[in-house]
Design a protein around this motif. Structure first.
Motif, PDB file in Angstrom:
ATOM      1  N   GLN A   1     -20.007  -2.547  27.978  1.00 45.64           N
ATOM      2  CA  GLN A   1     -19.879  -2.362  29.389  1.00 45.64           C
ATOM      3  C   GLN A   1     -18.444  -2.593  29.808  1.00 45.64           C
ATOM      4  O   GLN A   1     -18.049  -2.285  30.843  1.00 45.64           O
ATOM      5  CB  GLN A   1     -20.822  -3.458  30.380  1.00 45.64           C
ATOM      6  N   ASN A   2     -17.761  -3.226  29.050  1.00 40.84           N
ATOM      7  CA  ASN A   2     -16.435  -3.789  29.661  1.00 40.84           C
ATOM      8  C   ASN A   2     -15.451  -2.725  28.971  1.00 40.84           C
ATOM      9  O   ASN A   2     -14.217  -2.895  29.056  1.00 40.84           O
ATOM     10  CB  ASN A   2     -16.000  -5.160  29.070  1.00 40.84           C
TER      11      ASN A   2
ATOM     12  N   LYS B   1     -13.165   0.621  28.292  1.00 42.02           N
ATOM     13  CA  LYS B   1     -12.276   1.592  29.261  1.00 42.02           C
ATOM     14  C   LYS B   1     -11.970   2.918  28.503  1.00 42.02           C
ATOM     15  O   LYS B   1     -12.288   2.922  27.453  1.00 42.02           O
ATOM     16  CB  LYS B   1     -11.156   0.929  29.593  1.00 42.02           C
TER      17      LYS B   1
END
Length: 139
Positions: free
Chosen positions: A78-79, A81
């Motif tokens: 989820q984190n 990039k």
């Protein structure tokens, strides 16, 4: 001779039941794991564990020794990039290079069906594009 399979992503939410299913089907399972203590706590004792990372060809080579099939359960955290390292992009490229050199016979891969929503109603998400490309390069 028992069937042998290598697995990447064995300790995840989908990975553990997949490992258990392969074992029930008579496979000898070898898993590449980053966190050895987690793997020992969550996977059946019969699973051969290789501590390593999909980033490193030497780890993948070790995993694929004596295995003619590979199952992948890769994900995007989820984190993450777009500019980060991704198992389904750079990791997959390294893995496929090694698999080709070793003449691996079969690769199974699970990915999100939701990625098929890419482009619907103008919706575009870099994660879906990443997953779609992963499926293409594996094929």
């Amino acid at each position: 001779m028992p069937k042998k399979i290598a697995i990447i992503g064995a300790t995840g939410m989908l990975g553990k039941p997949v490992v258990e299913t392969f074992i029930k089907q008579g496979y000898v399972v070898t898993a590449l794991v980053r966190n050895l203590s987690l793997a020992k706590r969550t996977l059946p004792e019969s699973v051969r564990l290789i501590q390593g990372d999909i980033r490193h060809a030497k780890d993948i080579n070790l995993l694929l020794e004596e295995n003619d099939s590979l199952y992948l359960n890769l994900n995007v955290k989820q984190n993450e990039k777009p500019s980060d390292f991704h198992t389904e992009a750079q990791g997959l490229a390294t893995l496929l290079q090694v698999a080709k050199e070793r003449k691996l016979k079969r690769i199974g891969f699970i990915s999100s069906v939701v990625m098929n929503y890419q482009g619907m109603n103008g919706f575009h998400w870099w994660v879906f594009a990443l997953k779609q490309k992963a499926v293409q390069v594996i094929k």
